[in-house]
Design an enzyme around this catalytic site. Structure first.
Site, short mmCIF file in Angstrom:
data_model
loop_
_atom_site.label_atom_id
_atom_site.label_comp_id
_atom_site.label_asym_id
_atom_site.label_seq_id
_atom_site.Cartn_x
_atom_site.Cartn_y
_atom_site.Cartn_z
N HIS A 103 -2.65 3.00 -5.88
CA HIS A 103 -3.22 1.75 -5.39
C HIS A 103 -3.51 0.78 -6.53
CE1 HIS A 103 -4.55 -0.30 -1.79
NE2 HIS A 103 -5.66 -0.69 -2.40
N TYR A 118 -9.76 -10.51 -7.23
CA TYR A 118 -8.86 -10.36 -8.37
C TYR A 118 -9.06 -11.44 -9.43
CZ TYR A 118 -6.57 -6.97 -5.37
OH TYR A 118 -6.32 -5.88 -4.57
N LYS A 137 -1.89 -2.76 7.58
CA LYS A 137 -3.31 -2.64 7.88
C LYS A 137 -3.70 -3.67 8.94
CE LYS A 137 -7.75 -2.06 5.55
NZ LYS A 137 -8.46 -2.08 4.25
N HIS A 185 -3.98 -9.71 3.32
CA HIS A 185 -5.43 -9.79 3.49
C HIS A 185 -5.78 -10.75 4.63
CE1 HIS A 185 -6.33 -8.47 -0.93
NE2 HIS A 185 -6.10 -7.44 -0.12
N ARG A 219 0.86 -1.18 0.00
CA ARG A 219 0.00 0.00 0.00
C ARG A 219 0.90 1.23 0.00
NH1 ARG A 219 -2.10 -3.71 3.72
NH2 ARG A 219 -4.20 -4.47 3.22
N ARG A 248 -0.93 -1.87 -6.87
CA ARG A 248 -1.12 -3.00 -5.95
C ARG A 248 -2.12 -4.00 -6.53
NH1 ARG A 248 -1.28 -4.71 -0.39
NH2 ARG A 248 -3.36 -5.29 0.34
#
Length: 230
Positions: free
Chosen positions: A177, A212, A71, A203, A46, A180
């Protein structure tokens, strides 16, 4: 009365650049921002994770980048592209020159993560804690007279990316972003298993990574497109 569950908003598909589009953007971007944008695409970081990278977070022997407090305040590891080794080493030489000059001028050092300074008060002046992409100038710490060197501002990279996308003639609304998103999609297209991609992206749930699969160039392997069969 019959109770109905509220309708769920469908997941919005991420904007993704093709490999060729990524190349076009990285070729025309301003030279001073080329390396950080290449790292965004090559690592899947990120934007703020990239800007907060410190010298100690780069492991050249293992070809790894250690992401600290990403995150969800979790650490993780992602890949460090071998093709960028020379450029990164050159960047670290520039950072070292800035660091040595700050030490010579008895500057305050770099800003530190919350909770670090009380334990290691001199860490901000030590080489391992220097930012990989430092700001060009020192800035005043709020509610203090101290002036510290922060990392490069995110606005700088965002503007550089926007300019490069327009210069490359790409009509997609691509941001930092998007690199990414492109990293994840291209890994899946090349056969990388989804659990590995999940770990690289950080994640929590694999369902987040699954989105994706909907933007891959070859969704549903073995399925012929109806018009192509005519």
């Amino acid at each position: 009365m019959v109770a109905f569950d509220p309708a769920k908003r469908p997941a919005k598909l991420p904007e993704v650049l093709s490999r060729e589009e990524v190349k076009k953007v990285l070729v025309v971007v301003s030279p001073e921002y080329q390396l950080p944008l290449k790292l965004l695409y090559g690592t899947g970081l990120r934007l703020m994770e990239l800007l907060r990278l410190r010298v100690k977070d780069l492991d050249f022997e293992r070809h790894q980048v250690i992401v600290r407090a990403g995150k969800g305040n979790k650490d993780r590891v992602t890949m460090l592209p071998e093709s960028l080794r020379t450029a990164i080493m050159a960047q670290l030489e520039r950072v070292r020159a800035i660091w040595e000059k700050d030490l010579l001028e008895k500057r305050g050092g770099v800003s530190l993560p919350e909770g670090v300074e009380p334990k290691f008060p001199n860490a901000g002046r030590e080489w391992p804690w220097q930012y990989v992409f430092p700001a060009p100038n020192h800035s005043r710490v709020p509610a203090s007279e101290r002036r510290l060197r922060h990392h490069l501002q995110e606005d700088n990279l965002q503007r550089a990316m926007k300019t490069a996308v327009a210069k490359a003639g790409i009509s997609k609304r691509a941001t930092c972003h998007t690199l990414r998103h492109s990293f994840a999609t291209h890994l899946l297209e090349s056969g990388t298993d989804i659990r590995t991609v999940q770990d690289l992206l950080g994640h929590k749930d694999v369902s987040t990574t699954m989105i994706y699969t909907h933007v891959m160039q070859k969704p549903g392997l073995g399925v012929r497109r109806p018009l192509d069969a005519v």
